[in-house]
Design a protein around this motif. Structure first.
Motif, PDB file in Angstrom:
ATOM      1  N   VAL A  73     -40.150  31.307 -29.848  1.00 46.39           N
ATOM      2  CA  VAL A  73     -39.003  31.773 -29.244  1.00 46.39           C
ATOM      3  C   VAL A  73     -38.199  30.754 -29.074  1.00 46.39           C
ATOM      4  CG1 VAL A  73     -38.421  32.128 -26.706  1.00 46.39           C
ATOM      5  CG2 VAL A  73     -40.708  32.767 -27.475  1.00 46.39           C
ATOM      6  N   ILE A  74     -36.862  31.278 -29.401  1.00 47.62           N
ATOM      7  CA  ILE A  74     -35.595  30.333 -29.508  1.00 47.62           C
ATOM      8  C   ILE A  74     -34.922  30.442 -27.823  1.00 47.62           C
ATOM      9  CG2 ILE A  74     -33.350  29.831 -30.446  1.00 47.62           C
ATOM     10  CD1 ILE A  74     -35.703  29.476 -32.049  1.00 47.62           C
ATOM     11  N   TYR A  75     -34.942  29.604 -27.109  1.00 48.10           N
ATOM     12  CA  TYR A  75     -34.405  29.561 -25.700  1.00 48.10           C
ATOM     13  C   TYR A  75     -32.749  29.347 -25.779  1.00 48.10           C
ATOM     14  CZ  TYR A  75     -38.981  29.683 -24.119  1.00 48.10           C
ATOM     15  OH  TYR A  75     -40.302  30.192 -23.854  1.00 48.10           O
ATOM     16  N   GLN A  76     -32.069  30.389 -26.488  1.00 45.56           N
ATOM     17  CA  GLN A  76     -30.617  30.165 -26.624  1.00 45.56           C
ATOM     18  C   GLN A  76     -30.210  32.044 -26.929  1.00 45.56           C
ATOM     19  OE1 GLN A  76     -29.378  28.160 -30.001  1.00 45.56           O
ATOM     20  NE2 GLN A  76     -29.891  26.001 -28.992  1.00 45.56           N
ATOM     21  N   PRO A  77     -29.066  32.234 -26.437  1.00 48.38           N
ATOM     22  CA  PRO A  77     -28.657  33.481 -26.671  1.00 48.38           C
ATOM     23  C   PRO A  77     -28.845  33.908 -28.137  1.00 48.38           C
ATOM     24  CG  PRO A  77     -27.014  32.317 -25.286  1.00 48.38           C
ATOM     25  CD  PRO A  77     -27.740  31.440 -25.544  1.00 48.38           C
ATOM     26  N   SER A  78     -29.246  35.101 -28.200  1.00 50.45           N
ATOM     27  CA  SER A  78     -29.560  35.613 -29.583  1.00 50.45           C
ATOM     28  C   SER A  78     -27.961  36.056 -30.132  1.00 50.45           C
ATOM     29  CB  SER A  78     -30.259  36.977 -29.460  1.00 50.45           C
ATOM     30  OG  SER A  78     -29.700  38.080 -29.040  1.00 50.45           O
ATOM     31  N   PRO A  79     -27.928  36.251 -31.407  1.00 54.84           N
ATOM     32  CA  PRO A  79     -26.583  36.678 -32.135  1.00 54.84           C
ATOM     33  C   PRO A  79     -26.496  37.896 -31.612  1.00 54.84           C
ATOM     34  CG  PRO A  79     -28.290  35.770 -33.936  1.00 54.84           C
ATOM     35  CD  PRO A  79     -29.115  35.701 -32.660  1.00 54.84           C
ATOM     36  N   ARG A  80     -27.108  38.899 -31.315  1.00 55.47           N
ATOM     37  CA  ARG A  80     -26.877  40.398 -30.602  1.00 55.47           C
ATOM     38  C   ARG A  80     -26.507  40.021 -29.501  1.00 55.47           C
ATOM     39  NH1 ARG A  80     -30.189  43.336 -27.239  1.00 55.47           N
ATOM     40  NH2 ARG A  80     -29.076  45.484 -26.919  1.00 55.47           N
ATOM     41  N   LEU A  81     -26.827  39.093 -28.540  1.00 55.97           N
ATOM     42  CA  LEU A  81     -26.341  39.016 -27.156  1.00 55.97           C
ATOM     43  C   LEU A  81     -25.001  38.345 -27.221  1.00 55.97           C
ATOM     44  CD1 LEU A  81     -26.525  38.825 -24.127  1.00 55.97           C
ATOM     45  CD2 LEU A  81     -27.624  36.843 -24.215  1.00 55.97           C
ATOM     46  N   ILE A  82     -24.665  37.176 -28.240  1.00 59.71           N
ATOM     47  CA  ILE A  82     -23.501  36.721 -28.255  1.00 59.71           C
ATOM     48  C   ILE A  82     -22.421  37.728 -28.749  1.00 59.71           C
ATOM     49  CG2 ILE A  82     -22.196  34.886 -29.841  1.00 59.71           C
ATOM     50  CD1 ILE A  82     -24.648  33.611 -29.958  1.00 59.71           C
ATOM     51  N   HIS A  83     -22.770  38.420 -29.624  1.00 59.22           N
ATOM     52  CA  HIS A  83     -21.911  39.705 -30.026  1.00 59.22           C
ATOM     53  C   HIS A  83     -21.477  40.456 -28.867  1.00 59.22           C
ATOM     54  CE1 HIS A  83     -19.795  42.591 -32.344  1.00 59.22           C
ATOM     55  NE2 HIS A  83     -20.631  43.786 -31.730  1.00 59.22           N
ATOM     56  N   MET A  84     -22.412  40.949 -28.094  1.00 59.23           N
ATOM     57  CA  MET A  84     -22.261  41.904 -27.018  1.00 59.23           C
ATOM     58  C   MET A  84     -21.357  41.320 -25.984  1.00 59.23           C
ATOM     59  SD  MET A  84     -25.535  44.204 -26.209  1.00 59.23           S
ATOM     60  CE  MET A  84     -26.675  42.801 -25.705  1.00 59.23           C
ATOM     61  N   ILE A  85     -21.467  39.880 -25.682  1.00 60.93           N
ATOM     62  CA  ILE A  85     -20.677  39.071 -24.666  1.00 60.93           C
ATOM     63  C   ILE A  85     -19.107  39.094 -25.103  1.00 60.93           C
ATOM     64  CG2 ILE A  85     -20.308  37.018 -23.561  1.00 60.93           C
ATOM     65  CD1 ILE A  85     -23.408  36.517 -23.637  1.00 60.93           C
ATOM     66  N   SER A  86     -18.957  38.905 -26.260  1.00 61.26           N
ATOM     67  CA  SER A  86     -17.626  38.722 -27.186  1.00 61.26           C
ATOM     68  C   SER A  86     -17.016  40.175 -26.815  1.00 61.26           C
ATOM     69  CB  SER A  86     -17.692  38.416 -28.611  1.00 61.26           C
ATOM     70  OG  SER A  86     -16.512  38.535 -29.324  1.00 61.26           O
ATOM     71  N   GLU A  87     -17.778  41.184 -27.167  1.00 57.63           N
ATOM     72  CA  GLU A  87     -17.236  42.552 -26.891  1.00 57.63           C
ATOM     73  C   GLU A  87     -16.975  42.872 -25.448  1.00 57.63           C
ATOM     74  OE1 GLU A  87     -16.559  44.947 -29.311  1.00 57.63           O
ATOM     75  OE2 GLU A  87     -16.564  43.175 -30.805  1.00 57.63           O
ATOM     76  N   LEU A  88     -17.643  42.505 -24.558  1.00 56.05           N
ATOM     77  CA  LEU A  88     -17.397  42.556 -23.129  1.00 56.05           C
ATOM     78  C   LEU A  88     -16.312  41.761 -22.821  1.00 56.05           C
ATOM     79  CD1 LEU A  88     -18.417  43.758 -20.482  1.00 56.05           C
ATOM     80  CD2 LEU A  88     -19.769  41.702 -20.229  1.00 56.05           C
ATOM     81  N   SER A 140     -27.166  30.691 -18.996  1.00 59.12           N
ATOM     82  CA  SER A 140     -28.172  29.467 -18.631  1.00 59.12           C
ATOM     83  C   SER A 140     -27.816  29.257 -17.306  1.00 59.12           C
ATOM     84  CB  SER A 140     -27.847  28.445 -19.737  1.00 59.12           C
ATOM     85  OG  SER A 140     -26.623  27.901 -20.004  1.00 59.12           O
ATOM     86  N   SER A 141     -28.490  29.381 -16.300  1.00 58.18           N
ATOM     87  CA  SER A 141     -28.619  28.904 -15.174  1.00 58.18           C
ATOM     88  C   SER A 141     -28.949  27.648 -14.936  1.00 58.18           C
ATOM     89  CB  SER A 141     -29.259  29.942 -14.092  1.00 58.18           C
ATOM     90  OG  SER A 141     -28.623  31.246 -14.086  1.00 58.18           O
ATOM     91  N   HIS A 142     -28.418  26.791 -14.087  1.00 60.34           N
ATOM     92  CA  HIS A 142     -28.756  25.408 -13.921  1.00 60.34           C
ATOM     93  C   HIS A 142     -29.119  25.233 -12.639  1.00 60.34           C
ATOM     94  CE1 HIS A 142     -27.225  24.115 -17.696  1.00 60.34           C
ATOM     95  NE2 HIS A 142     -26.170  24.854 -17.627  1.00 60.34           N
ATOM     96  N   ARG A 143     -30.459  25.177 -12.326  1.00 62.17           N
ATOM     97  CA  ARG A 143     -31.190  24.893 -10.778  1.00 62.17           C
ATOM     98  C   ARG A 143     -30.820  23.791 -10.595  1.00 62.17           C
ATOM     99  NH1 ARG A 143     -35.006  29.045  -8.982  1.00 62.17           N
ATOM    100  NH2 ARG A 143     -35.453  27.307  -7.537  1.00 62.17           N
TER     101      ARG A 143
END
Length: 429
Positions: free
Chosen positions: A390-405, A418-421
């Motif tokens: 498991v990679i605890y970072q945004p996936s390439p797909r999520l990064i792309h969707m965020i960019s589009e948004l 990444s929430s900082h409690r």
């Protein structure tokens, strides 16, 4: 250009826009920046430090913390001698968390005369008494005891808590070993209490005076505005809940994922018509209580079983909803695409994206008032053949969707991955 050529005031203004992590990294670049950062107390307002392995810290380290006037500290796997060392360098601490405490006493807490916020969590050794609270009673505003073994009688604990008359927040989470028949004995003496978080695993039926007493009634009733109940499955009546007229925020963490035949949440909702915030984790499906939601709701957290038609009922019952945290137990991907139509006033939204299509994710751009989107599952598994990786970072797909948004909203929506409690807060809720 060298740093010294710019005025100090300008550098401090620039530093004020940096995160704490960036400030710490910047300290390492040169002695001039380290001096400016360490000497400017406002830059570190609200900063908390996590301390472990005290033998690694030298006098230069402690001196840098003292210069920054660090106001909060979290001590992991600590001992009494560490509290003495901490008080010698940071005697003016206002917030302190002891995590995985290794000894059976914390009497050294009396050394922190200005302590306003105290948290003890996951102690491996039991606390024989709570006498350490008495020297703190004049200043302590927030107390958190989470997963702490208390070998003292419940009456002794309640007597200790009753001394903390300035408390505005009290959290007590335990495994069920603590038997307190009602909260009346606690609440009677804590007239300023606004936030209460309590474990309910030992209660099956709430007594009529569970939240009230004659003294409270004469003093004008409870001041509670925020109530969290963990491991809840108790029978309750409207009479029991009458003293909670000022309550504005309610969080219920149910004891069972498969609940009993009666939905007690219906009684809570019909008794609190002015509720502004509701958080429900587990228990009955949303359909069991959606029709009872008060119209005053502005914020909701729903980590429950639900269907699209249930959200439609919520939109009718709470038409002015501004903040929504949505984690359905079902894997229905059609829920998010309904949000722009059902909740047009949303300003903040928290969701998981793993089971959403790209189109469903991007549909949140239709929420014209949305300014913050938090993605709660920003991790991915790069190898389908190895699900343990498991990679605890945004996936390439999520990064792309965020960019589009961001493009679709002209960067109106701020996306958090990444929430900082707060390191001093309890992680049960």
């Amino acid at each position: 250009m060298v740093p010294q050529q710019l005025p100090v005031e300008l550098w401090l203004q620039v530093f004020s826009f940096l995160s704490w992590r960036d400030k710490l990294n910047l300290r390492l670049t040169c002695s001039h920046f380290r001096h400016l950062l360490d000497k400017s107390r406002p830059l570190w307002r609200g900063f908390s430090v996590v301390l472990q392995h005290f033998s690694r810290y030298n006098s230069a380290f402690w001196r840098s913390l003292a210069q920054r006037h660090v106001g909060g500290a979290s001590v992991r796997s600590g001992k009494r001698k560490h509290l003495k060392q901490l008080s010698a360098w940071l005697p003016a601490l206002e917030a302190l968390r002891l995590d995985e405490w290794k000894e059976g006493g914390v009497d050294e807490l009396r050394l922190f005369q200005r302590l306003q916020r105290l948290s003890l969590t996951s102690c491996s050794m039991s606390l024989r008494n709570v006498d350490f609270l008495f020297p703190l009673s004049q200043n302590l505003l927030q107390l958190s005891l989470c997963n702490v073994q208390l070998t003292c009688p419940a009456s002794h604990l309640l007597a200790g808590l009753s001394q903390l008359t300035r408390l505005t927040s009290l959290l007590l989470h335990h495994d069920g070993s603590l038997r307190v028949p009602t909260l009346r004995g606690v609440l009677t003496h804590l007239s300023r209490l606004q936030h209460l978080s309590w474990t309910m695993i030992t209660y099956r039926t709430l007594a009529p005076d569970f939240f009230s007493s004659t003294q409270l009634t004469e003093a004008g009733g409870l001041q509670l505005s925020d109530l969290q109940l963990l491991n809840y499955d108790a029978v309750v009546t409207q009479e029991v809940l009458q003293p909670l007229s000022r309550l504005r925020s309610l969080s219920i963490f149910h004891l069972y994922s498969v609940p009993g035949p009666t939905c007690h949440l219906q009684t809570w909702l019909t008794s609190l018509p002015q509720l502004r915030s509701l958080s429900v984790h587990g228990g009955h499906p949303l359909a069991m209580y959606a029709d009872f939601l008060p119209s005053s709701l502005l914020s909701m957290t729903l980590c429950v079983d639900m269907q699209p038609e249930d959200l439609q009922v919520v939109s009718v019952r709470a038409p002015h909803l501004e903040h929504l945290h949505l984690e359905p137990w079902s894997s229905s991907s059609s829920l998010v695409r309904l949000l722009p139509q059902l909740f047009p006033h949303l300003r903040t939204l928290r969701i998981r994206h793993q089971h959403l299509s790209d189109d469903d994710f991007l549909c949140v751009q239709q929420l014209q008032r949305l300014h913050t989107l938090e993605v709660l599952d920003s991790f991915y598994r790069p190898d389908p053949m190895d699900p343990s990786l498991v990679i605890y970072q945004p996936s390439p797909r999520l990064i792309h969707m965020i960019s589009e948004l961001q493009k679709l909203t002209d960067h109106r929506v701020h996306v958090i991955t990444s929430s900082h409690r707060d390191p001093l807060s309890c992680h049960c809720v």
